[in-house]
Write an enzyme that holds these catalytic residues in place. Structure first.
Site, mmCIF file in Angstrom:
data_model
loop_
_atom_site.group_PDB
_atom_site.id
_atom_site.type_symbol
_atom_site.label_atom_id
_atom_site.label_comp_id
_atom_site.label_asym_id
_atom_site.label_seq_id
_atom_site.Cartn_x
_atom_site.Cartn_y
_atom_site.Cartn_z
ATOM 1 N N TYR A 71 93.594 37.121 137.279
ATOM 2 C CA TYR A 71 92.616 36.270 136.594
ATOM 3 C C TYR A 71 91.303 36.241 137.389
ATOM 4 C CZ TYR A 71 91.096 32.762 133.255
ATOM 5 O OH TYR A 71 90.421 32.099 132.256
ATOM 6 N N LYS A 83 86.400 28.865 135.552
ATOM 7 C CA LYS A 83 87.069 27.858 134.708
ATOM 8 C C LYS A 83 87.190 26.521 135.458
ATOM 9 C CE LYS A 83 88.021 30.206 130.891
ATOM 10 N NZ LYS A 83 87.200 30.006 129.683
HETATM 11 P P1 NAD Z 1 87.733 36.279 122.066
HETATM 12 O O1 NAD Z 1 87.334 37.590 122.626
HETATM 13 O O2 NAD Z 1 88.257 36.251 120.703
HETATM 14 O O3 NAD Z 1 86.550 35.211 122.195
HETATM 15 C C1 NAD Z 1 85.610 35.236 123.255
HETATM 16 C C2 NAD Z 1 84.269 34.965 122.616
HETATM 17 O O4 NAD Z 1 83.250 34.860 123.602
HETATM 18 C C3 NAD Z 1 83.847 36.082 121.642
HETATM 19 O O5 NAD Z 1 83.634 35.555 120.360
HETATM 20 C C4 NAD Z 1 82.546 36.573 122.236
HETATM 21 O O6 NAD Z 1 81.602 36.970 121.252
HETATM 22 C C5 NAD Z 1 82.078 35.326 122.971
HETATM 23 N N1 NAD Z 1 80.998 35.636 123.910
HETATM 24 C C6 NAD Z 1 81.036 36.455 125.006
HETATM 25 N N2 NAD Z 1 79.798 36.535 125.535
HETATM 26 C C7 NAD Z 1 78.979 35.743 124.763
HETATM 27 C C8 NAD Z 1 77.607 35.431 124.788
HETATM 28 N N3 NAD Z 1 76.779 35.968 125.704
HETATM 29 N N4 NAD Z 1 77.110 34.586 123.853
HETATM 30 C C9 NAD Z 1 77.912 34.050 122.895
HETATM 31 N N5 NAD Z 1 79.229 34.327 122.810
HETATM 32 C C10 NAD Z 1 79.752 35.175 123.738
HETATM 33 O O7 NAD Z 1 88.830 35.704 123.110
HETATM 34 P P2 NAD Z 1 89.534 34.267 123.215
HETATM 35 O O8 NAD Z 1 90.732 34.507 124.056
HETATM 36 O O9 NAD Z 1 89.656 33.652 121.892
HETATM 37 O O10 NAD Z 1 88.502 33.462 124.128
HETATM 38 C C11 NAD Z 1 87.991 32.192 123.773
HETATM 39 C C12 NAD Z 1 88.045 31.269 124.983
HETATM 40 O O11 NAD Z 1 89.418 30.983 125.266
HETATM 41 C C13 NAD Z 1 87.460 31.842 126.249
HETATM 42 O O12 NAD Z 1 86.770 30.817 126.935
HETATM 43 C C14 NAD Z 1 88.690 32.236 127.050
HETATM 44 O O13 NAD Z 1 88.470 32.249 128.442
HETATM 45 C C15 NAD Z 1 89.606 31.107 126.659
HETATM 46 N N6 NAD Z 1 91.037 31.288 126.928
HETATM 47 C C16 NAD Z 1 91.697 32.358 126.429
HETATM 48 C C17 NAD Z 1 93.046 32.508 126.684
HETATM 49 C C18 NAD Z 1 93.805 33.693 126.177
HETATM 50 O O14 NAD Z 1 94.923 33.940 126.670
HETATM 51 N N7 NAD Z 1 93.299 34.435 125.216
HETATM 52 C C19 NAD Z 1 93.744 31.535 127.435
HETATM 53 C C20 NAD Z 1 93.038 30.440 127.930
HETATM 54 C C21 NAD Z 1 91.673 30.327 127.663
#
Ligand code: NAD
Length: 255
Positions: free
Chosen positions: A156, A163
């Site tokens: 990570y 985070k």
């Molecule tokens: P995802 O790739 O579907 O979403 C990530 C989003 O961030 C995308 O829509 C992307 O366009 C956006 N993004 C990146 N750079 C950007 C910018 N400059 N301006 C505007 N938007 C931008 O993936 P996800 O897993 O749905 O991620 C969403 C959140 O959830 C993130 O914060 C991620 O860290 C968090 N998260 C994910 C997981 C997991 O296992 N997938 C677990 C815990 C937390």
């Protein structure tokens, strides 16, 4: 339906495609009766985002790269002129440059660390600031974090400290905006296969470990996250603020 979001208007930032956590949350918001505005990163991303926003009949669909000066401000200005107010927003945005994300945290570049912090953390504060004058009747600000903020989760890497900063930003936001009835939370899901997750090395192994360790012995999905998000922005949660809430089948309990 256990509760209703009818009459509430929300902004969802972070839909990349139908597998995004933000897409699961948007579905839950709309199913509970909310009206939504949503954003897409750029023209390349737009068609994938439109698949989701069209199916949910989102009222406003706008471009937003938080790194492009003025774009976030334009989103809130469109909401101000179109709706006059905002009840909740979801920030589900994260990014770190690949070479920094895949290396040791101690080797991360100042530039890469700064970019990751700006997009994944400070943009939440910018959204809170822009939402504040629109949340005249109070409101709720949500973001999405991961357990790698608290404990060292292999691979990570750089996103761990980012985070951790995001979770702290949520607490300060909740304290500062609480007097205006504006609440803030970080939802902390277990691992879910999404576009952003594919940037984490050996993510499949992380998912296998999570499923094996979690007391519930299974993974969560974006609809599980959406169910919590919809509850948090609703009136039933109006006295809950400043929390980091795991949706991970209990994995955070395990040593
Ligand atoms: P995802 O790739 O579907 O979403 C990530 C989003 O961030 C995308 O829509 C992307 O366009 C956006 N993004 C990146 N750079 C950007 C910018 N400059 N301006 C505007 N938007 C931008 O993936 P996800 O897993 O749905 O991620 C969403 C959140 O959830 C993130 O914060 C991620 O860290 C968090 N998260 C994910 C997981 C997991 O296992 N997938 C677990 C815990 C937390």
């Amino acid at each position: 339906m256990p509760f209703s979001l009818a009459g509430k208007r929300g902004l969802v930032v972070g839909i990349a495609n139908h597998e995004s956590i933000a897409a699961g949350c948007a579905r839950a918001f709309v199913n509970a009766g909310a009206t939504l505005a949503a954003t897409y990163l750029n023209a390349k991303a737009e068609p994938f985002v439109r698949v989701v926003t069209d199916s949910l009949a989102c009222d406003l669909v706008l471009p937003c790269d938080v790194r492009v000066p003025g774009q976030l401000e334009a989103v809130f200005e469109t909401i101000r002129t179109g709706w006059g107010r905002l009840d909740f927003l979801l920030h589900a945005v994260a990014f770190a440059p690949r070479e920094d994300l895949h290396g040791r945290v101690v080797d991360s570049s100042a530039e890469g660390f700064g970019i990751a912090m700006d997009i994944s953390c400070h943009s939440f504060l910018r959204m809170a600031r822009l939402a504040e004058p629109l949340m005249t009747g109070g409101g709720c600000l949500l973001t999405v974090t991961f357990y790698g903020s608290e404990r060292v989760v292999e691979h990570y890497n750089l996103m761990g400290p980012v985070k951790a900063a995001l979770e702290s930003a949520v607490r300060y936001t909740a304290a500062e905006l609480g007097p205006k009835g504006i609440r803030a939370h970080a939802i902390s899901p277990g691992p879910i296969r999404t576009r952003a997750a594919s940037g984490i090395e050996q993510f499949d192994e992380l998912m296998v470990r999570a499923a094996a360790q979690a007391p519930e012995r299974h993974l969560v999905d974006v609809d599980d996250v959406g169910a919590l998000a919809a509850f948090l922005v609703g009136d039933g949660a109006k006295h809950i603020t400043g929390t980091v809430i795991p949706v991970d089948g209990g994995q955070h309990l395990m040593a």
